[in-house]
Design an enzyme around this catalytic site. Structure first.
Site, short mmCIF file in Angstrom:
data_model
loop_
_atom_site.label_atom_id
_atom_site.label_comp_id
_atom_site.label_asym_id
_atom_site.label_seq_id
_atom_site.Cartn_x
_atom_site.Cartn_y
_atom_site.Cartn_z
N LEU A 40 1.16 -1.12 0.02
CA LEU A 40 -0.34 -0.15 -0.38
C LEU A 40 0.70 1.09 0.00
CD1 LEU A 40 -2.73 1.52 0.18
CD2 LEU A 40 -2.78 1.21 2.36
N GLY A 41 1.93 1.76 1.01
CA GLY A 41 3.49 1.97 1.11
C GLY A 41 3.41 2.38 -0.93
N ASP B 12 12.74 1.68 13.62
CA ASP B 12 11.41 0.50 14.13
C ASP B 12 11.11 1.63 14.55
OD1 ASP B 12 10.00 -0.50 15.37
OD2 ASP B 12 11.37 -2.47 15.52
N ALA C 175 1.34 0.29 9.04
CA ALA C 175 2.73 -0.42 8.98
C ALA C 175 2.22 -1.22 9.91
CB ALA C 175 4.36 0.44 9.27
N SER C 176 2.80 -2.36 9.52
CA SER C 176 1.81 -3.96 10.28
C SER C 176 2.18 -5.01 9.87
CB SER C 176 0.32 -3.93 10.22
OG SER C 176 0.24 -4.99 10.52
N LYS D 295 -5.21 -4.56 15.40
CA LYS D 295 -5.62 -3.91 14.91
C LYS D 295 -7.21 -3.16 15.09
CE LYS D 295 -4.21 -2.94 10.95
NZ LYS D 295 -3.15 -1.72 9.84
#
Ligand code: NAD
Length: 258
Positions: free
Chosen positions: A17-18, A63, A86-87, A157
């Site tokens: 997606l980034g 991080d 992010a995940s 989430k």
């Protein structure tokens, strides 16, 4: 839509997606400075669909659970908007990693963003936050979170989304959550490659249920579009209250039968 975003920090921006976020910010926000924060660098090889010039994207490798790493990126990028997409990958991460990155990491991003007076935080949530395994139809944003989640990924989430929602401050950080379903499109490393792999392994000859199950998938470009709209609205003083603290489900409108 007139709000101008001068600088955006894309946390998780080296991901699938980034890349769509980078491309759309690049195409639609002339003059914007795009910064990527990720635990890994941007790959040298990107799908041919992506035309943004990689050498114009400033990369911070770090991080997101580290306050120092996030502070440095915010200060150096001078970002007015953060997109946090992010995940850990659902099938790969451990419960401990989901807890650390999705819950503690998101809290870290919120805390540092508030301290350093970032104007808006757009969070990529997931439609899975309301799914408990039972059939659900015509879900809208009022639908309650699952009491028992499908797994630790979806549980964390949901916790992260609530943290983001609750941290909205009309006089400070405006927060918006975007909930896509399974995402497909150029650069996808999970969904379609996974289906192809299952087919190659002969694992596709099963039918679960009565063949009337429906599932929503979302095109990556639509998901990126939603993030950009949310960011632009969040920066407009007269519009920010409409999106601040809100959650938006992003769909392709037509459910897919499988
Ligand atoms: P992705 O794995 O391609 O991208 C996620 C990025 O986050 C990766 O580049 C990864 O390196 C980075 N990251 C992970 N841990 C990090 C850390 N500790 N610090 C810094 N960076 C870190 O995943 P994606 O498919 O692009 O998903 C993007 C977002 O959309 C995720 O938040 C995911 O939960 C959500 N989402 C994805 C889907 C889907 O079908 N892909 C569906 C619903 C929601």
């Amino acid at each position: 839509m007139s709000a101008k975003i001068d600088s955006v920090l894309l946390i998780g921006g080296a991901g699938f997606l980034g890349h769509h976020l980078i491309q759309q910010f690049y195409d639609r926000c002339p003059g914007i400075k795009i910064h990527v924060f990720d635990i890994r660098p941007l790959s040298d090889k990107k799908a041919s669909y992506f035309t943004f010039p990689s050498n114009e994207i400033k990369l911070f490798v770090g991080d997101l659970t580290s306050p120092e790493d996030i502070s440095k990126a915010i200060l150096e990028s001078k970002c007015d908007v953060i997109v946090h997409s992010a995940s850990p990958i659902p099938d790969v991460g451990t419960p401990e990693l989901f807890e650390k990155v999705n819950v503690q990491g998101t809290k870290n991003i919120i805390d540092v963003s508030k301290k350093l007076r970032v104007k808006a935080l757009i969070f990529t949530s997931s439609a899975g936050v309301v799914f408990n395994g039972a059939d659900i139809y015509n879900v809208d944003e009022e639908w309650p979170y699952a009491e028992v989640h499908m797994d630790k990924y979806n549980e964390t989430k949901a916790i992260a989304e609530r943290l983001v929602k609750d941290s909205n401050d009309p006089n400070g950080l405006i927060t918006v959550s975007i909930r896509p379903s399974g995402i497909f499109g150029p650069g996808d490393r999970q969904l379609v490659p996974g289906l192809i792999n299952a087919a190659k392994l002969g694992q596709s000859k099963f039918q679960l249920g009565d063949n009337n199950n429906i599932c929503d998938y979302t095109y990556a470009g639509n998901v990126a579009d939603a993030h950009i709209l949310a960011a632009k609205l969040a920066l407009q003083p007269k519009e920010a209250h409409k999106v601040g603290g809100e959650v938006f489900i992003i769909t392709n409108d037509t459910p897919i039968y499988f």
